[in-house]
Enzyme design. Structure first.
Site, PDB file in Angstrom:
ATOM      1  N   VAL A 186       0.921  -1.271   0.127  1.00 12.77           N
ATOM      2  CA  VAL A 186      -0.080  -0.043  -0.094  1.00 12.77           C
ATOM      3  C   VAL A 186       0.827   1.205   0.009  1.00 12.77           C
ATOM      4  O   VAL A 186       0.292   2.444  -0.052  1.00 12.77           O
ATOM      5  CB  VAL A 186      -1.133   0.097   1.164  1.00 12.77           C
ATOM      6  CG1 VAL A 186      -1.992  -1.027   1.162  1.00 12.77           C
ATOM      7  CG2 VAL A 186      -0.179   0.009   2.424  1.00 12.77           C
ATOM      8  N   TYR A 232       3.288   3.534  16.382  1.00 13.90           N
ATOM      9  CA  TYR A 232       1.893   3.240  16.127  1.00 13.90           C
ATOM     10  C   TYR A 232       0.937   4.102  16.643  1.00 13.90           C
ATOM     11  O   TYR A 232       0.312   4.657  15.922  1.00 13.90           O
ATOM     12  CB  TYR A 232       1.569   1.798  16.734  1.00 13.90           C
ATOM     13  CG  TYR A 232       0.234   0.992  16.416  1.00 13.90           C
ATOM     14  CD1 TYR A 232       0.145   0.424  15.362  1.00 13.90           C
ATOM     15  CD2 TYR A 232      -0.645   1.345  17.452  1.00 13.90           C
ATOM     16  CE1 TYR A 232      -1.145   0.239  14.981  1.00 13.90           C
ATOM     17  CE2 TYR A 232      -1.901   0.861  17.044  1.00 13.90           C
ATOM     18  CZ  TYR A 232      -2.086   0.008  15.916  1.00 13.90           C
ATOM     19  OH  TYR A 232      -3.283  -0.299  15.558  1.00 13.90           O
ATOM     20  N   SER A 268      -7.135   3.944  15.799  1.00 14.90           N
ATOM     21  CA  SER A 268      -6.998   3.246  17.168  1.00 14.90           C
ATOM     22  C   SER A 268      -7.091   4.159  18.487  1.00 14.90           C
ATOM     23  O   SER A 268      -6.737   5.448  18.252  1.00 14.90           O
ATOM     24  CB  SER A 268      -5.629   2.436  17.129  1.00 14.90           C
ATOM     25  OG  SER A 268      -5.316   1.913  18.208  1.00 14.90           O
ATOM     26  N   ASN A 310      -7.531  -0.261   6.101  1.00 13.33           N
ATOM     27  CA  ASN A 310      -7.250  -1.069   7.221  1.00 13.33           C
ATOM     28  C   ASN A 310      -5.855  -1.352   7.280  1.00 13.33           C
ATOM     29  O   ASN A 310      -5.401  -1.926   8.705  1.00 13.33           O
ATOM     30  CB  ASN A 310      -8.235  -2.203   7.235  1.00 13.33           C
ATOM     31  CG  ASN A 310      -7.807  -3.026   8.292  1.00 13.33           C
ATOM     32  OD1 ASN A 310      -8.057  -3.139   9.567  1.00 13.33           O
ATOM     33  ND2 ASN A 310      -7.290  -4.298   7.639  1.00 13.33           N
ATOM     34  N   ALA A 313       1.659   7.324  17.089  1.00 13.38           N
ATOM     35  CA  ALA A 313       1.733   8.499  16.264  1.00 13.38           C
ATOM     36  C   ALA A 313       1.273   8.298  14.913  1.00 13.38           C
ATOM     37  O   ALA A 313       0.468   9.182  14.344  1.00 13.38           O
ATOM     38  CB  ALA A 313       3.269   8.665  15.845  1.00 13.38           C
ATOM     39  N   LYS A 344      -1.432   6.512  14.213  1.00 15.97           N
ATOM     40  CA  LYS A 344      -2.661   6.402  14.202  1.00 15.97           C
ATOM     41  C   LYS A 344      -3.416   7.494  14.638  1.00 15.97           C
ATOM     42  O   LYS A 344      -4.638   7.894  14.206  1.00 15.97           O
ATOM     43  CB  LYS A 344      -3.269   5.258  15.150  1.00 15.97           C
ATOM     44  CG  LYS A 344      -2.938   3.674  14.955  1.00 15.97           C
ATOM     45  CD  LYS A 344      -3.675   3.565  13.514  1.00 15.97           C
ATOM     46  CE  LYS A 344      -3.725   2.117  13.122  1.00 15.97           C
ATOM     47  NZ  LYS A 344      -4.219   1.920  12.006  1.00 15.97           N
TER      48      LYS A 344
END
Length: 257
Positions: free
Chosen positions: A65, A162, A149, A91, A164, A166
């Site tokens: 992605v 993670y 999240s 996602n 940062a 999200k």
């Protein structure tokens, strides 16, 4: 009366679709009548996961992605092969856990690349397509749901990369909602708590389990099947006047101190 939460006739791209939450999102979207383009880096797992899916309503795309050309290819082929494109379940994500003082540059960058930059690239490519539809006269071009999240709203422990990324996804959501509202394109995010997937296996171990459960008013971890219906709802016509919002699907985790 038709179910207002139906996805019948809609074509949805789902990233990170091969397993866990992405697979549950794909399965629910299919059950609600959608056709899907399932995207994942793990080619073999992706193929196996959708081996029994209806061939006229599912396409699979194995790739990264963060690759602009790949993402553009997915959008183009989805539109061509499934007869349109109406939405995105953004996602795809990874974790590379480490305490702040021990985190390497590679651990930091890999999570930012997939969870934030990859989310942007998919949002951008699908958004461009939906804007073109709107400019051509489509009054209901489609919707995007970004998976964030509670880590992006409350912070997290041992995963600053993670958290940062999200948090950044929330910014993507609000900015895109503002820019594309005039085209009647809805952009929202969902914030999950602790979902029972391979990515959360470590923090669900007995050593940490009690502490985390005490922070969840519903007193249980969620399953991918718990979070899929409300997430997919945001792609339906029943959510046509919702945009720029962050829906917590977390058992109440975000409200605890």
């Amino acid at each position: 009366m038709q179910n207002p939460a139906s996805l019948s006739g809609k074509v949805i791209i789902v990233t990170g679709a091969a397993q866990g939450i992405g697979k549950a999102l794909s399965d629910h979207a299919l059950a609600m009548g959608a056709s899907i383009a399932a995207v994942d880096l793990m080619a073999d797992t992706l193929k196996q996961s959708f081996a029994d899916a209806p061939s006229d309503r599912v396409r699979t795309f194995a790739g990264d992605v963060t690759d602009d050309d790949f993402v553009a290819h997915v959008v183009e082929q989805t539109d061509r092969e499934l007869g349109g494109l109406h939405g995105l379940l953004n996602n795809a994500g990874i974790v590379r856990a480490a305490m702040i003082t021990d985190m390497t540059s590679a651990q930091w960058q890999s999570v930012i690349d997939v969870n934030l930059t990859g989310a942007f690239k998919c949002l951008q490519a699908v958004g461009r397509h939906l804007v073109q539809k709107a400019k051509a006269g489509d009054t209901n071009p489609g919707s995007i749901v970004n998976v964030s999240s509670d880590a992006g709203r409350r912070g997290t422990f041992g995963q600053i990369n993670y958290g940062a990324a999200k948090a950044g996804v929330l910014g993507l959501t609000m900015s895109a909602a503002r820019e594309w509202g005039r085209f009647n394109i809805n952009v929202n995010s969902v914030c999950y708590g602790l979902v029972e997937t391979a990515m959360t296996e470590t923090i669900r171990q007995e050593k940490f389990r009690g502490r985390y459960l005490e922070s969840i008013p519903l007193n249980r971890f969620s399953t991918p099947e718990d979070v899929a219906p409300a997430t997919c709802f945001l792609l339906s016509d029943a959510a046509s006047y919702i945009t720029g919002q962050h829906l917590a699907i977390d058992g109440g985790f975000h409200i605890t101190a």
